[in-house]
Design a protein around this motif. Structure first.
Motif, PDB file in Angstrom:
ATOM      1  N   GLY A   1       0.793  -1.219   0.000  1.00  0.00           N
ATOM      2  CA  GLY A   1       0.000   0.000   0.000  1.00  0.00           C
ATOM      3  C   GLY A   1       0.823   1.265   0.000  1.00  0.00           C
ATOM      4  O   GLY A   1       0.482   2.240  -0.667  1.00  0.00           O
ATOM      5  N   LEU A   2       1.942   1.273   0.745  1.00  0.00           N
ATOM      6  CA  LEU A   2       2.723   2.491   0.923  1.00  0.00           C
ATOM      7  C   LEU A   2       3.942   2.550   0.026  1.00  0.00           C
ATOM      8  O   LEU A   2       4.598   3.599  -0.042  1.00  0.00           O
ATOM      9  CB  LEU A   2       3.144   2.634   2.391  1.00  0.00           C
ATOM     10  CG  LEU A   2       2.014   2.616   3.418  1.00  0.00           C
ATOM     11  CD1 LEU A   2       2.563   2.882   4.807  1.00  0.00           C
ATOM     12  CD2 LEU A   2       0.926   3.615   3.066  1.00  0.00           C
ATOM     13  N   GLY A   3       4.268   1.445  -0.644  1.00  0.00           N
ATOM     14  CA  GLY A   3       5.430   1.440  -1.520  1.00  0.00           C
ATOM     15  C   GLY A   3       6.708   1.660  -0.739  1.00  0.00           C
ATOM     16  O   GLY A   3       6.865   1.186   0.385  1.00  0.00           O
ATOM     17  N   LYS A   4       7.639   2.412  -1.328  1.00  0.00           N
ATOM     18  CA  LYS A   4       8.943   2.667  -0.700  1.00  0.00           C
ATOM     19  C   LYS A   4       9.013   4.101  -0.190  1.00  0.00           C
ATOM     20  O   LYS A   4       9.960   4.846  -0.468  1.00  0.00           O
ATOM     21  CB  LYS A   4      10.058   2.415  -1.712  1.00  0.00           C
ATOM     22  CG  LYS A   4      10.154   0.983  -2.212  1.00  0.00           C
ATOM     23  CD  LYS A   4      10.749   0.063  -1.160  1.00  0.00           C
ATOM     24  CE  LYS A   4      11.012  -1.328  -1.732  1.00  0.00           C
ATOM     25  NZ  LYS A   4      11.624  -2.233  -0.728  1.00  0.00           N
ATOM     26  N   GLY A   5       7.990   4.481   0.575  1.00  0.00           N
ATOM     27  CA  GLY A   5       7.972   5.817   1.147  1.00  0.00           C
ATOM     28  C   GLY A   5       8.786   5.899   2.425  1.00  0.00           C
ATOM     29  O   GLY A   5       9.511   4.975   2.796  1.00  0.00           O
ATOM     30  N   LEU A   6       8.649   7.020   3.120  1.00  0.00           N
ATOM     31  CA  LEU A   6       9.443   7.254   4.329  1.00  0.00           C
ATOM     32  C   LEU A   6       9.242   6.172   5.379  1.00  0.00           C
ATOM     33  O   LEU A   6      10.163   5.850   6.128  1.00  0.00           O
ATOM     34  CB  LEU A   6       9.063   8.608   4.939  1.00  0.00           C
ATOM     35  CG  LEU A   6       9.909   9.817   4.544  1.00  0.00           C
ATOM     36  CD1 LEU A   6       9.358  11.055   5.214  1.00  0.00           C
ATOM     37  CD2 LEU A   6      11.366   9.617   4.928  1.00  0.00           C
ATOM     38  N   LEU A   7       8.043   5.614   5.456  1.00  0.00           N
ATOM     39  CA  LEU A   7       7.746   4.652   6.506  1.00  0.00           C
ATOM     40  C   LEU A   7       8.392   3.301   6.261  1.00  0.00           C
ATOM     41  O   LEU A   7       8.661   2.559   7.208  1.00  0.00           O
ATOM     42  CB  LEU A   7       6.228   4.487   6.637  1.00  0.00           C
ATOM     43  CG  LEU A   7       5.695   3.884   7.939  1.00  0.00           C
ATOM     44  CD1 LEU A   7       6.077   4.746   9.127  1.00  0.00           C
ATOM     45  CD2 LEU A   7       4.187   3.733   7.864  1.00  0.00           C
ATOM     46  N   THR A   8       8.681   2.957   5.005  1.00  0.00           N
ATOM     47  CA  THR A   8       9.129   1.606   4.677  1.00  0.00           C
ATOM     48  C   THR A   8      10.527   1.542   4.079  1.00  0.00           C
ATOM     49  O   THR A   8      11.107   0.462   4.005  1.00  0.00           O
ATOM     50  CB  THR A   8       8.150   0.954   3.686  1.00  0.00           C
ATOM     51  OG1 THR A   8       7.943   1.838   2.589  1.00  0.00           O
ATOM     52  CG2 THR A   8       6.807   0.674   4.359  1.00  0.00           C
TER      53      THR A   8
END
Length: 458
Positions: free
Chosen positions: A92-99
């Motif tokens: 869902g979030l892809g490779k954003g800041l959280l992951t």
């Protein structure tokens, strides 16, 4: 455990029963999938370090502030986000800041930091207040016998705010569909048994078709917004425009469309659901604590005097922040985080082999017997300035800690304070008699099955 009252301790809000000993493996795995905080034993709230195994995986429950600092700050480079969490969030979030991790995360953090400077946040405050006043008028007009789900109302309100701050200049776009799709996706996000017991990646994991459909709908809307914005002469001053204009100060590179999409999805989840759940739990707690509510109203009457709250009021609304901070202590939206040791490490006499999962649970730390007085009671005085100054570091972690502390912390606190101040100045909310509410840990810690309340105009 259901909510209870005590003259000595104050209101004791609902929390899951704590087990005397660890659950049998199959029951433990089932409970982990359904409600992670329902697996905890009583000693988790009394001991500072617990070492155990889950299937094939060595685990450490880190309740010691120094161990938390070691993992999240001093030796953070050796600890990556756990593979289970990444497999759950990345679709869902892809490779954003959280992951993201390592050099990629550092690059993203550099590029995102200017977007969340205080001068930027001040420009969003009027949006937060405007939507809050609209909701206050709507709720105050309801018949006194009408039941409204305040958890749902807070979700819809923060959805309006994040949609406007993220896509504000794209009027007419049905951004609410992004929120609905994200909500449907989250309903399918549950850890699989192979993940929980540490089986190799080649062991098949079932995929949720509904979750994939929801993601496809969300991506279609966000990608359309990105493309239309790139075609405009002016990118705009909302979060989407700021992301498209962002440049890496070391390389001068911009974010590509996929990176922009991943950051937008991350902001949408972190800037929408976490604040909504904090506000929902705050209404639940205030409903059972009239003395706290009266003190909150007194501050609002003194500071605001009936006018609309502004960004300039944030520093003056001290007790309002205390109430929200206490709600996040009892019900932290980000209830659990985990880090996996990449190389051999040591903390005091404890060896930490590669592959060890270190569990850090704000939910446990915020209710731990070693660090809080009357830890299960609702008491905003825990965050009185003089008391907060004496609190040991790394015992209160609503936004994480270390280099990866939530970049949107300032946005979230301003939003929560202005929304609560605006609504509580105009109305009271009371839990429907007989309603049973319990915290359920999914991606965030939600009130289940909802928060049925009646509204009383002030």
């Amino acid at each position: 455990m259901t909510a209870a009252a005590s003259d000595n301790l104050g209101f004791i809000p609902a929390f899951p029963a704590r087990h005397e000993r660890r659950l049998p493996l199959l029951q433990l795995l089932k409970t982990l999938r359904e409600n992670a905080i329902g697996t905890y034993t009583q000693d988790a709230f009394e001991r500072d370090i617990i070492i155990y195994r889950l299937g094939f995986k060595p685990m450490i429950l880190a309740n010691h502030p120094d161990l938390i600092r070691h993992v999240m700050l001093d030796n953070a480079a050796n600890y990556e986000r756990d593979p289970v969490g990444k497999r759950l969030l990345e679709p869902g979030l892809g490779k954003g800041l959280l992951t993201s991790e390592g050099a990629e995360w550092k690059r993203q953090r550099r590029m995102m930091a200017p977007i969340f400077q205080p001068r930027r946040l001040a420009g969003f405050a009027a949006i937060m207040t405007d939507y809050s006043e609209r909701l206050a008028r709507k709720l105050a007009a309801l018949p006194p016998t009408c039941h409204v789900d305040m958890a749902e109302q807070m979700m819809l309100l923060t959805l309006d705010v994040i949609a406007r701050t993220m896509f504000g200049s794209d009027d007419g776009t049905d951004v609410s569909a992004v929120g609905e799709a994200m909500d449907r996706y989250q309903a399918t996000v549950r850890p699989n048994i192979p993940d929980l017991i540490g089986l190799p990646r080649w062991v098949p994991r079932p995929a949720a078709a509904e979750g994939q459909r929801a993601l496809a709908e969300m991506d279609a809307i966000i990608n359309g917004l990105i493309q239309r914005r790139r075609e405009r002469a002016e990118l705009g001053n909302d979060l989407l425009g700021l992301l498209l204009a962002a440049r890496d100060d070391e390389t001068g590179a911009a974010l590509d469309d996929r990176e922009v999409r991943d950051q937008m999805a991350t902001f949408f989840l972190a800037g929408h659901e976490t604040t909504a759940t904090t506000l929902a739990w705050t209404w639940y707690l205030l409903s059972h604590a009239p003395q706290v509510e009266a003190k909150l109203h007194a501050e609002l009457d003194t500071v605001l005097g009936g006018r609309a709250a502004t960004n300039a009021d944030y520093d003056k609304l001290i007790y309002t922040r205390m109430v929200l901070e206490e709600a996040m202590r009892l019900y932290p939206p980000a209830h659990t985080t985990a880090r996996q040791a990449m190389a051999e490490d040591r903390f005091g006499d404890i060896a930490i082999p590669p592959g060890t999962m270190v569990i850090i649970s704000p939910y446990i730390m915020h209710r731990h017997r070693l660090y809080w007085q009357n830890p299960d009671a609702f008491d905003p005085e825990n965050f009185a300035p003089e008391k907060a100054a004496q609190r040991r570091r790394y015992t209160y972690l609503p936004f994480g800690a270390g280099p990866r502390i939530c970049i949107g912390q300032g946005f979230a606190m301003i939003e929560a304070v202005l929304i609560l101040a605006t609504l509580a100045q105009k109305l009271r909310a009371r839990l429907v008699p007989g309603a049973k509410v319990a915290p359920v840990a999914k991606i965030t810690l939600r009130p289940s099955p909802g928060l049925p309340m009646t509204i009383q105009p002030r």
